[in-house]
Write a protein that holds these residues in place. Structure first.
Motif, mmCIF file in Angstrom:
data_model
loop_
_atom_site.group_PDB
_atom_site.id
_atom_site.type_symbol
_atom_site.label_atom_id
_atom_site.label_comp_id
_atom_site.label_asym_id
_atom_site.label_seq_id
_atom_site.Cartn_x
_atom_site.Cartn_y
_atom_site.Cartn_z
ATOM 1 N N PHE A 117 8.767 18.739 -46.205
ATOM 2 C CA PHE A 117 7.755 19.779 -46.440
ATOM 3 C C PHE A 117 8.301 21.163 -46.089
ATOM 4 O O PHE A 117 8.032 22.149 -46.790
ATOM 5 C CB PHE A 117 6.496 19.491 -45.626
ATOM 6 N N ALA A 118 9.076 21.235 -45.019
ATOM 7 C CA ALA A 118 9.633 22.533 -44.612
ATOM 8 C C ALA A 118 10.596 23.060 -45.678
ATOM 9 O O ALA A 118 10.588 24.260 -45.997
ATOM 10 C CB ALA A 118 10.353 22.394 -43.273
ATOM 11 N N GLU A 121 8.835 24.436 -48.756
ATOM 12 C CA GLU A 121 8.331 25.787 -48.510
ATOM 13 C C GLU A 121 9.446 26.822 -48.667
ATOM 14 O O GLU A 121 9.219 27.919 -49.178
ATOM 15 C CB GLU A 121 7.730 25.875 -47.105
ATOM 16 N N ARG A 122 10.663 26.449 -48.261
ATOM 17 C CA ARG A 122 11.781 27.395 -48.291
ATOM 18 C C ARG A 122 12.405 27.524 -49.677
ATOM 19 O O ARG A 122 12.891 28.591 -50.044
ATOM 20 C CB ARG A 122 12.882 26.938 -47.322
#
Length: 230
Positions: A117-118, A121-122
């Motif tokens: 998920f991180a 986002e990036r």
């Protein structure tokens, strides 16, 4: 012979889903990934367990088995090296819908959902690749359901052999069944008896050679033509 050790970052970098990512991103994902060696028959997770991330097969094969009170256990699919699974329930944050079991000795990388998920986002490119991968899986499932609705059992098996087999001698196809014949029958929406009849008929016609779980088709074109008539 011992298998050559490969780092998680190197393995991920070679996969279509991850190969566009930069070295720093790969390093972050690899640092979070957990290696899960499995012996044949071992269970990776069971139906109803919490979805904690996605899985990538380094080597070996993983059977995905769905169960229901009415139909019992049914083979949903087999995931081979370089393929991933577990993403849908990871995104939905729901319990797993199938059981994952090693069809042979295998090594799986578990990438936790927080790390995935991180990076989504990036990195928009990673997000697009993830969406594309899920879309291809949905398209494949629709095609499979379409074949089960309109194709004969022989046609379904011929398509399965063409899709999952590897090239053999003189243009033939060789397939080592990744599960029992009963489980393959369930995946093709056939009874075990019907599947056995199909194999016997094709073998008697000279279109297949069956030795245990190894199936060889020396002339795939002739097999496909025969299947269309059945």
């Amino acid at each position: 012979m011992a298998r050559k050790e490969i780092t998680a970052a190197t393995f991920l970098a070679g996969l279509p889903l991850f190969k566009s990512l930069g070295a720093a991103t790969l390093a972050r994902l690899a640092a979070c990934a957990t290696r899960r060696p499995l012996q044949r028959g071992a269970t990776l997770f069971r139906k109803g367990e919490a979805a904690t991330g996605m899985y990538v097969v380094v080597y070996g094969e993983i059977k995905l088995i769905a169960t229901s009170p009415v139909r019992g256990a049914r083979l949903f699919g087999v995931v081979g090296p370089g393929r991933s699974f577990g993403e849908p329930v990871m995104f939905l944050e729901r319990p797993t819908l199938v059981e994952a079991q090693a069809a042979c000795d295998a090594l799986v990388l578990h990438v936790p959902k927080e790390a995935v998920f991180a990076e989504l986002e990036r990195n928009p490119k990673f997000a697009r690749r993830m969406i594309a991968g899920l879309s291809e899986r949905v398209e494949s499932l629709v095609q499979q359901l379409d074949r089960q609705a309109i194709a004969s059992g022989t046609q379904r098996f011929a398509a399965y052999l063409a899709h999952h087999g590897r090239g053999g001698d003189s243009g033939g196809i060789v397939l080592r069944l990744p599960a029992t014949k009963a489980q393959i029958a369930s995946q093709l929406n056939l009874t075990p008896e019907h599947f056995s009849r199909i194999l016997r008929q094709l073998a008697d016609s000279g279109l297949l050679r069956v030795h245990g779980r190894t199936i060889t088709a020396s002339d795939p074109g002739r097999l496909e033509a025969f299947a269309r008539t059945r």
